[in-house]
Write a protein that holds these residues in place. Structure first.
Motif, PDB file in Angstrom:
ATOM      1  N   TRP A   1     -53.888 -23.205  30.713  1.00  0.00           N
ATOM      2  CA  TRP A   1     -54.470 -22.013  30.078  1.00  0.00           C
ATOM      3  C   TRP A   1     -53.441 -21.222  29.272  1.00  0.00           C
ATOM      4  CZ3 TRP A   1     -51.266 -18.883  32.682  1.00  0.00           C
ATOM      5  CH2 TRP A   1     -50.946 -19.219  34.012  1.00  0.00           C
ATOM      6  N   THR A   2     -52.219 -21.725  29.155  1.00  0.00           N
ATOM      7  CA  THR A   2     -51.187 -20.969  28.439  1.00  0.00           C
ATOM      8  C   THR A   2     -51.483 -20.879  26.939  1.00  0.00           C
ATOM      9  OG1 THR A   2     -49.859 -22.980  28.247  1.00  0.00           O
ATOM     10  CG2 THR A   2     -49.344 -21.496  30.068  1.00  0.00           C
ATOM     11  N   LEU A   3     -50.917 -19.849  26.301  1.00  0.00           N
ATOM     12  CA  LEU A   3     -51.087 -19.649  24.867  1.00  0.00           C
ATOM     13  C   LEU A   3     -49.942 -20.304  24.113  1.00  0.00           C
ATOM     14  CD1 LEU A   3     -52.101 -15.867  24.710  1.00  0.00           C
ATOM     15  CD2 LEU A   3     -53.569 -17.878  25.007  1.00  0.00           C
ATOM     16  N   PRO A   4     -50.234 -21.070  23.070  1.00  0.00           N
ATOM     17  CA  PRO A   4     -49.169 -21.694  22.280  1.00  0.00           C
ATOM     18  C   PRO A   4     -48.396 -20.650  21.476  1.00  0.00           C
ATOM     19  CG  PRO A   4     -51.308 -22.096  21.285  1.00  0.00           C
ATOM     20  CD  PRO A   4     -51.578 -21.430  22.601  1.00  0.00           C
ATOM     21  N   GLU A   5     -47.326 -21.094  20.837  1.00  0.00           N
ATOM     22  CA  GLU A   5     -46.349 -20.171  20.265  1.00  0.00           C
ATOM     23  C   GLU A   5     -46.924 -19.157  19.291  1.00  0.00           C
ATOM     24  OE1 GLU A   5     -41.869 -20.116  18.376  1.00  0.00           O
ATOM     25  OE2 GLU A   5     -42.872 -22.031  18.719  1.00  0.00           O
ATOM     26  N   GLU A   6     -47.741 -19.581  18.363  1.00  0.00           N
ATOM     27  CA  GLU A   6     -48.236 -18.647  17.349  1.00  0.00           C
ATOM     28  C   GLU A   6     -48.983 -17.481  17.987  1.00  0.00           C
ATOM     29  OE1 GLU A   6     -51.079 -18.501  13.369  1.00  0.00           O
ATOM     30  OE2 GLU A   6     -50.587 -20.431  14.288  1.00  0.00           O
ATOM     31  N   ARG A   7     -49.845 -17.781  18.956  1.00  0.00           N
ATOM     32  CA  ARG A   7     -50.607 -16.711  19.621  1.00  0.00           C
ATOM     33  C   ARG A   7     -49.727 -15.929  20.592  1.00  0.00           C
ATOM     34  NH1 ARG A   7     -55.675 -19.363  22.304  1.00  0.00           N
ATOM     35  NH2 ARG A   7     -56.114 -17.154  22.788  1.00  0.00           N
ATOM     36  N   ALA A   8     -48.868 -16.621  21.304  1.00  0.00           N
ATOM     37  CA  ALA A   8     -48.030 -15.958  22.302  1.00  0.00           C
ATOM     38  C   ALA A   8     -47.067 -14.970  21.663  1.00  0.00           C
ATOM     39  CB  ALA A   8     -47.260 -17.006  23.099  1.00  0.00           C
ATOM     40  N   SER A   9     -46.497 -15.341  20.535  1.00  0.00           N
ATOM     41  CA  SER A   9     -45.483 -14.497  19.899  1.00  0.00           C
ATOM     42  C   SER A   9     -46.021 -13.123  19.537  1.00  0.00           C
ATOM     43  CB  SER A   9     -44.946 -15.183  18.640  1.00  0.00           C
ATOM     44  OG  SER A   9     -44.276 -16.386  18.975  1.00  0.00           O
ATOM     45  N   ARG A  10     -47.326 -13.039  19.252  1.00  0.00           N
ATOM     46  CA  ARG A  10     -47.922 -11.743  18.907  1.00  0.00           C
ATOM     47  C   ARG A  10     -47.835 -10.773  20.071  1.00  0.00           C
ATOM     48  NH1 ARG A  10     -53.363 -14.208  17.449  1.00  0.00           N
ATOM     49  NH2 ARG A  10     -52.822 -15.804  15.931  1.00  0.00           N
ATOM     50  N   PHE A  11     -48.009 -11.286  21.288  1.00  0.00           N
ATOM     51  CA  PHE A  11     -47.979 -10.410  22.451  1.00  0.00           C
ATOM     52  C   PHE A  11     -46.558  -9.923  22.743  1.00  0.00           C
ATOM     53  CE2 PHE A  11     -51.907 -12.782  23.008  1.00  0.00           C
ATOM     54  CZ  PHE A  11     -52.791 -11.753  23.285  1.00  0.00           C
ATOM     55  N   ILE A  12     -45.589 -10.778  22.523  1.00  0.00           N
ATOM     56  CA  ILE A  12     -44.195 -10.359  22.717  1.00  0.00           C
ATOM     57  C   ILE A  12     -43.833  -9.287  21.701  1.00  0.00           C
ATOM     58  CG2 ILE A  12     -41.798 -11.151  22.679  1.00  0.00           C
ATOM     59  CD1 ILE A  12     -42.940 -13.926  23.600  1.00  0.00           C
ATOM     60  N   ALA A  13     -44.254  -9.476  20.450  1.00  0.00           N
ATOM     61  CA  ALA A  13     -43.987  -8.475  19.413  1.00  0.00           C
ATOM     62  C   ALA A  13     -44.698  -7.163  19.733  1.00  0.00           C
ATOM     63  CB  ALA A  13     -44.436  -9.000  18.052  1.00  0.00           C
TER      64      ALA A  13
ATOM     65  N   SER B   1     -42.004 -21.938  27.579  1.00  0.00           N
ATOM     66  CA  SER B   1     -42.106 -20.478  27.678  1.00  0.00           C
ATOM     67  C   SER B   1     -40.782 -19.840  27.277  1.00  0.00           C
ATOM     68  CB  SER B   1     -42.489 -20.054  29.103  1.00  0.00           C
ATOM     69  OG  SER B   1     -42.465 -18.651  29.236  1.00  0.00           O
ATOM     70  N   GLU B   2     -39.684 -20.374  27.775  1.00  0.00           N
ATOM     71  CA  GLU B   2     -38.369 -19.852  27.392  1.00  0.00           C
ATOM     72  C   GLU B   2     -38.148 -19.978  25.889  1.00  0.00           C
ATOM     73  OE1 GLU B   2     -35.434 -20.386  31.217  1.00  0.00           O
ATOM     74  OE2 GLU B   2     -35.808 -22.174  29.992  1.00  0.00           O
ATOM     75  N   ARG B   3     -38.522 -21.113  25.319  1.00  0.00           N
ATOM     76  CA  ARG B   3     -38.303 -21.309  23.879  1.00  0.00           C
ATOM     77  C   ARG B   3     -39.103 -20.291  23.066  1.00  0.00           C
ATOM     78  NH1 ARG B   3     -38.698 -27.003  25.191  1.00  0.00           N
ATOM     79  NH2 ARG B   3     -36.624 -27.964  25.083  1.00  0.00           N
ATOM     80  N   ILE B   4     -40.359 -20.070  23.448  1.00  0.00           N
ATOM     81  CA  ILE B   4     -41.207 -19.123  22.726  1.00  0.00           C
ATOM     82  C   ILE B   4     -40.645 -17.708  22.838  1.00  0.00           C
ATOM     83  CG2 ILE B   4     -43.472 -18.004  22.777  1.00  0.00           C
ATOM     84  CD1 ILE B   4     -44.632 -20.786  23.511  1.00  0.00           C
ATOM     85  N   LEU B   5     -40.238 -17.322  24.046  1.00  0.00           N
ATOM     86  CA  LEU B   5     -39.680 -15.986  24.246  1.00  0.00           C
ATOM     87  C   LEU B   5     -38.405 -15.801  23.428  1.00  0.00           C
ATOM     88  CD1 LEU B   5     -39.583 -13.242  25.650  1.00  0.00           C
ATOM     89  CD2 LEU B   5     -38.396 -14.361  27.566  1.00  0.00           C
ATOM     90  N   GLY B   6     -37.513 -16.773  23.494  1.00  0.00           N
ATOM     91  CA  GLY B   6     -36.263 -16.665  22.759  1.00  0.00           C
ATOM     92  C   GLY B   6     -36.469 -16.558  21.256  1.00  0.00           C
ATOM     93  N   SER B   7     -37.377 -17.363  20.725  1.00  0.00           N
ATOM     94  CA  SER B   7     -37.646 -17.328  19.281  1.00  0.00           C
ATOM     95  C   SER B   7     -38.243 -15.990  18.866  1.00  0.00           C
ATOM     96  CB  SER B   7     -38.600 -18.465  18.903  1.00  0.00           C
ATOM     97  OG  SER B   7     -38.009 -19.717  19.129  1.00  0.00           O
ATOM     98  N   ALA B   8     -39.171 -15.468  19.677  1.00  0.00           N
ATOM     99  CA  ALA B   8     -39.818 -14.204  19.333  1.00  0.00           C
ATOM    100  C   ALA B   8     -38.815 -13.049  19.364  1.00  0.00           C
ATOM    101  CB  ALA B   8     -40.971 -13.929  20.299  1.00  0.00           C
ATOM    102  N   ILE B   9     -37.958 -13.032  20.351  1.00  0.00           N
ATOM    103  CA  ILE B   9     -36.967 -11.956  20.437  1.00  0.00           C
ATOM    104  C   ILE B   9     -35.984 -12.032  19.271  1.00  0.00           C
ATOM    105  CG2 ILE B   9     -34.965 -11.177  21.768  1.00  0.00           C
ATOM    106  CD1 ILE B   9     -36.638 -11.683  24.287  1.00  0.00           C
ATOM    107  N   LYS B  10     -35.610 -13.229  18.899  1.00  0.00           N
ATOM    108  CA  LYS B  10     -34.683 -13.387  17.774  1.00  0.00           C
ATOM    109  C   LYS B  10     -35.278 -12.817  16.490  1.00  0.00           C
ATOM    110  CE  LYS B  10     -31.624 -16.830  15.696  1.00  0.00           C
ATOM    111  NZ  LYS B  10     -31.197 -18.253  15.718  1.00  0.00           N
ATOM    112  N   ARG B  11     -36.598 -12.980  16.320  1.00  0.00           N
ATOM    113  CA  ARG B  11     -37.270 -12.466  15.124  1.00  0.00           C
ATOM    114  C   ARG B  11     -37.531 -10.964  15.194  1.00  0.00           C
ATOM    115  NH1 ARG B  11     -40.544 -16.932  16.029  1.00  0.00           N
ATOM    116  NH2 ARG B  11     -42.138 -15.551  16.908  1.00  0.00           N
ATOM    117  N   GLU B  12     -37.857 -10.468  16.394  1.00  0.00           N
ATOM    118  CA  GLU B  12     -38.439  -9.128  16.515  1.00  0.00           C
ATOM    119  C   GLU B  12     -37.492  -8.050  17.032  1.00  0.00           C
ATOM    120  OE1 GLU B  12     -41.427  -8.604  15.445  1.00  0.00           O
ATOM    121  OE2 GLU B  12     -42.150 -10.663  15.218  1.00  0.00           O
ATOM    122  N   ALA B  13     -36.358  -8.415  17.617  1.00  0.00           N
ATOM    123  CA  ALA B  13     -35.534  -7.396  18.266  1.00  0.00           C
ATOM    124  C   ALA B  13     -34.059  -7.765  18.207  1.00  0.00           C
ATOM    125  CB  ALA B  13     -35.972  -7.231  19.725  1.00  0.00           C
TER     126      ALA B  13
END
Length: 326
Positions: free
Chosen positions: A33-45, A66-78
């Motif tokens: 039931w996990t969300l793939p990167e494109e959808r997940a990254s929105r929630f981190i942002a 999950s770690e890869r998605i989190l790391g990529s989103a943080i690199k872009r957003e913060a």
């Protein structure tokens, strides 16, 4: 957003942590039931925009994605220095007798793998996911101390173990002058309050921050009891945690709904407000697969429950059997 020190450490975190178990490749691991990167990254942002600076994941979540998605989103957003990243070690990421556990080899190997996936050179909070019954606690605590001294880890935490095990690990650290755990991530919510017997008083006395997982009891405290979703249908853990006490748990959930109705707010805000008002709790680990989940969680920090409401919420509770987290 409100912020607090994690226990008696110097690490300042948002009063909510965004749990990232819901984000990852649904084809990998045990969470379809996990969300793939494109959808997940929105929630981190969105979490960052709301002031959440505390993000919790684990190497095992969707086998590292999950770690890869989190790391990529943080690199872009913060900026990295503005964010607190927690990840975990224990579960097997591959086949073989050396794959699982908290041996020195496993900790060193899995830490480096997590750092690569997250795209960072340090972990703010490195958490042992479970107690390792096969590795001497002295070996585990010395290895954790060494990774802190190396600079790859800033603080260490623990998750879901018996209080005597946690105390033993802290004693071993003190005995040798090694790094102590600064946090405990445990199963604690209105439907399961067994941690109030020993673990929470110990953490409060010792200055250990508490970051409960499943604060809404797999969603049972946030929606109609009989509601079903993709996750509930594919989550065998839910029955193990809450099945044997269903009638009493229903009564608790009904009180949550009643108080929410009187206040004109969603039930999730009431359940999270109760948790945030518990003295040992620093930051519940929330899940979010809808924007409303994040906004309800943040709004819960402004809900102050009255003494009568607090008593009403805890009155129907019955003791639950001990669950072995292995």
């Amino acid at each position: 957003m409100k912020y607090a020190r994690l226990g008696s450490s110097g690490l300042k975190v948002s009063r909510l942590a965004l749990g990232c178990m819901s984000y990852g490749d649904p084809a990998l691991g045990t969470h379809p039931w996990t969300l793939p990167e494109e959808r997940a990254s929105r929630f981190i942002a969105e979490a960052l925009d709301l002031g959440i600076n505390f993000f919790d994941t684990a190497n095992i979540y969707s086998l590292g994605t999950s770690e890869r998605i989190l790391g990529s989103a943080i690199k872009r957003e913060a900026r990295r220095e503005d964010v607190v990243i927690a990840t975990k070690v224990y579960e097997a990421m591959h086949e073989g007798p050396l794959a699982k556990g908290l041996s020195r080899g496993a900790i060193m190997r899995e830490l480096d793998a997590s750092l690569r996936r997250l795209g960072t050179d340090y972990i703010d909070l490195y958490i042992v996911h479970r107690w390792d019954y096969e590795t001497p606690v002295e070996e585990t605590m010395q290895a954790l101390h060494d990774v802190v001294r190396s600079g790859k880890v800033r603080y260490i935490g623990a998750s879901s173990m018996h209080c005597w095990q946690f105390v033993k690990a802290q004693y071993v650290a003190d005995l040798h002058g090694w790094t102590r755990f600064v946090s405990m991530q445990n199963h604690y919510n209105l439907l399961n309050r067994e941690e109030e017997r020993e673990m929470l008083p110990y953490c409060l006395a010792e200055g250990v921050g508490v970051t409960p997982w499943s604060p809404l009891a797999r969603g049972k405290l946030a929606r109609d009891w009989d509601a079903r979703s993709t996750r509930t249908e594919g989550d065998p853990i839910q029955e193990r945690f809450y099945g044997p006490t269903e009638q009493a748990d229903r009564a608790v959930a009904q009180v949550v709904a009643d108080i929410a109705g009187r206040r004109g707010i969603p039930p999730a805000r009431v359940a999270l407000a109760w948790l945030s008002q518990q003295p040992a709790v620093t930051a519940p680990v929330i899940g979010a697969t809808r924007s409303a989940h994040l906004h309800d969680a943040v709004a819960s920090l402004d809900v102050v429950l009255e003494d009568e409401e607090l008593a009403e919420l805890t009155r129907p509770y019955v003791p639950h059997a001990v669950v072995e987290y292995v």
